[in-house]
Structures are given as structure tokens and as C-alpha cells.
Write a protein that holds these residues in place. Sequence first.
Motif, mmCIF file in Angstrom:
data_model
loop_
_atom_site.group_PDB
_atom_site.id
_atom_site.type_symbol
_atom_site.label_atom_id
_atom_site.label_comp_id
_atom_site.label_asym_id
_atom_site.label_seq_id
_atom_site.Cartn_x
_atom_site.Cartn_y
_atom_site.Cartn_z
ATOM 1 N N HIS A 124 0.819 -1.213 0.000
ATOM 2 C CA HIS A 124 0.000 0.000 0.000
ATOM 3 C C HIS A 124 0.854 1.264 0.000
ATOM 4 O O HIS A 124 0.426 2.341 0.446
ATOM 5 N N GLU A 128 1.233 3.655 3.565
ATOM 6 C CA GLU A 128 1.668 2.832 4.692
ATOM 7 C C GLU A 128 3.202 2.765 4.687
ATOM 8 O O GLU A 128 3.797 1.694 4.740
ATOM 9 N N ARG A 189 -1.294 5.310 -1.681
ATOM 10 C CA ARG A 189 -1.812 3.954 -1.486
ATOM 11 C C ARG A 189 -1.832 3.156 -2.791
ATOM 12 O O ARG A 189 -1.718 1.939 -2.781
ATOM 13 N N HIS A 247 1.727 -4.206 6.712
ATOM 14 C CA HIS A 247 0.782 -3.120 6.465
ATOM 15 C C HIS A 247 0.705 -2.246 7.714
ATOM 16 O O HIS A 247 1.301 -2.560 8.742
ATOM 17 N N SER A 248 -0.097 -1.172 7.602
ATOM 18 C CA SER A 248 -0.460 -0.397 8.784
ATOM 19 C C SER A 248 -1.836 0.224 8.507
ATOM 20 O O SER A 248 -2.176 0.478 7.346
HETATM 21 ZN ZN LIG Z 1 -2.413 -1.957 3.836
#
Ligand SMILES: [Zn+2]
Length: 334
Positions: A124, A128, A189, A247-248
Amino acid sequence: MNKPHALFTLLLLLLAGCTGPAPQSVADLPTRAATAVPLPTALPTNTAVPIPPTFTPVPTALPSDTPTVTPIPTATATATAVPTSTAVPYGYSTILGYSAGGHPITAYQLGNGPDQVLFIGGIHGGYEWNSILVTYRALDYFLENPDAIPANITLTIIPAANPDGQFAVTGLEGRFTAADVATDTFPGRFNANNVDLNRNWDCNWEPTGLWRNQEVSAGAYPFSEPENVILRDFILAKNPVATIFYHSAFYAVFTAGCPDTLPASREIADVYAYAANYPVYEQFTSYPITGDAGDWLATQGIASFTVELTNHTDLDWPQNLYGMLALLDYFAQE
Ligand SMILES: [Zn+2]
């Protein structure tokens, strides 16, 4: 000097010019050559000019034998058909291919064991960005501590699976710092085709995916995006025992499955989450996810899970290091 005389002299000079300068002694020639424009000391990178056969070859040590961070521009790292490879300590980096926006996707391969473990950050992108930096942090740790990789394991780290998204908010390829990140990370993203790359894999794929309550493009068809084709083919070729996506920011570990959780995914997710002190869940339930990368890997029998960092800035370090080391230890063979 009168005018006719001057013209005659000029004519003689012109004639002399047409027939070349007066002969010089051979001894003059080296001096003239020495005054030529010096060759550039740094060779340009596009040195496609054939190297004369009398040249001494560039050191031929294989990358794994080369304990230096000096980049070696020639692609001598591997026999497989990859565009470029560069030696790093205890391994090498390889450009696997290029994103929709033309940015490289780089893999760093450390160790030489038969069992493959993959860490993948930044699918992403810049939205992220801490999921990219945590994998660079891991890369630095394992470069400094090669003994932390068990002999039977090869660890491959792909920090930026969506380099377009990283570039969108940092203006940089490769390494960056938090200071390079733009205030608005939202556009980061997606890739250059404005596709959410973690909605584009072939598990429950829909042309439109969800991100929270917002619709996002999942691409024209599963694996329509070059980044995912590169990643898919690389992972299938590796056939890893574990693939971890970073991810975050949900502060959790999510196992993978399509539709049901792959038992092997649950097992390794538990190992990591316990050591890293994240809660572990079998499914992401905040909103429906289509076309997820880890879920598609489950259809191929490849164990995988997702680490969601706690927020959008912290690396959760050394918390994640403990998870990584526990995972490697889990696969270590004495
Ligand atoms: Zn993500």
C-alpha cells in the motif's frame, strides 16, 4: 608591405592550410596527444561499449563471496534471467521488474538455505510508508547479524511492493526516511494506474474493492497490474515456507485463507504474533476484503500472514524483530 604582396602571402598561407600543417617530427606527437582532453575519471553507467579483450576482467567473485557493500554494476549475481543484481553482504539484491510507473521493485536475498522466507513491505505504498521502513530496518539488522539467519533458510526482503505509491509521497525510489514523507499520504496507497494492489489478486476478486467505506479500483482483472505479476511469479518460483506482508495500521496479525484459513498460515501467524505481542485474528472483519495477496497465496498452499503495525508512523521495533526471529527459529533445522 603593399597590397598585392599581402594577398600573395595570404594565398600562400591558405594553400599551406589546405595541404595540412608543415610536417612535424615524430617526437612532437606524444606531446600533442598528452594535451588531448583527459578521459572522464568516472565511467558513465551506460558503458555498453565492448570492453577490449586485453582488459583485465572485473573481479569475478560471486556475490555471496563478496563482503562489500560496493555496488557491482555488472549483473553477475545469478544465472537466472533477472535484469540486474548487485552484491550486498551475505547475499545480493535483484531488481525483479518495474512498476506501472516505471519504478524498480527490488528484492534483497540473504543467506543461502533451501527454505525460503519472504518479508514484503509497502504493497500500500506511501500511504503505509512505515510498512516499508520496517522491512528496511529488518534488512539492516540481518545484514549486521547474518548468523541470525539459520543455515537452512534464505531470507528475501522486498521493502516496497508498490514503488509508485512510495514515490508519490516521497519523490524517491529505494531508501527514504520519515522526513521525506509528504503530509498527504493518501495518493500513495495506489500504483500509477490508480489501482489498490492488495485488491488485485485472484481470491474473491471484484473490479471494485473497498478501503474502509470507500470504493477503490481493483484493476481490470486479477493480476492486471505489473507489480502483482512480478510478485506472484517471484513467490511461486521461491515456493516459500512463509510469506509475511507488512501493512499499517490495525495493531494485529491476520492469517490468510481463501476462503478458509490455511492451517499452516495460522500456525506461523501464532508464532510471530506471540513473540511480537500482537493480537492474532483469522480474518479481517472491519470491512470485506477482495483480491488480497496473502489470501491468494493460500490457494497455492503457501503459508502467509499480514502484520498490521500499530499506527502509520512507528516501526514497532524491536517488537517485530522478536516476531521475525521467532519465525526463523521456528523453521530452523539444527
Ligand atoms: Zn495496507
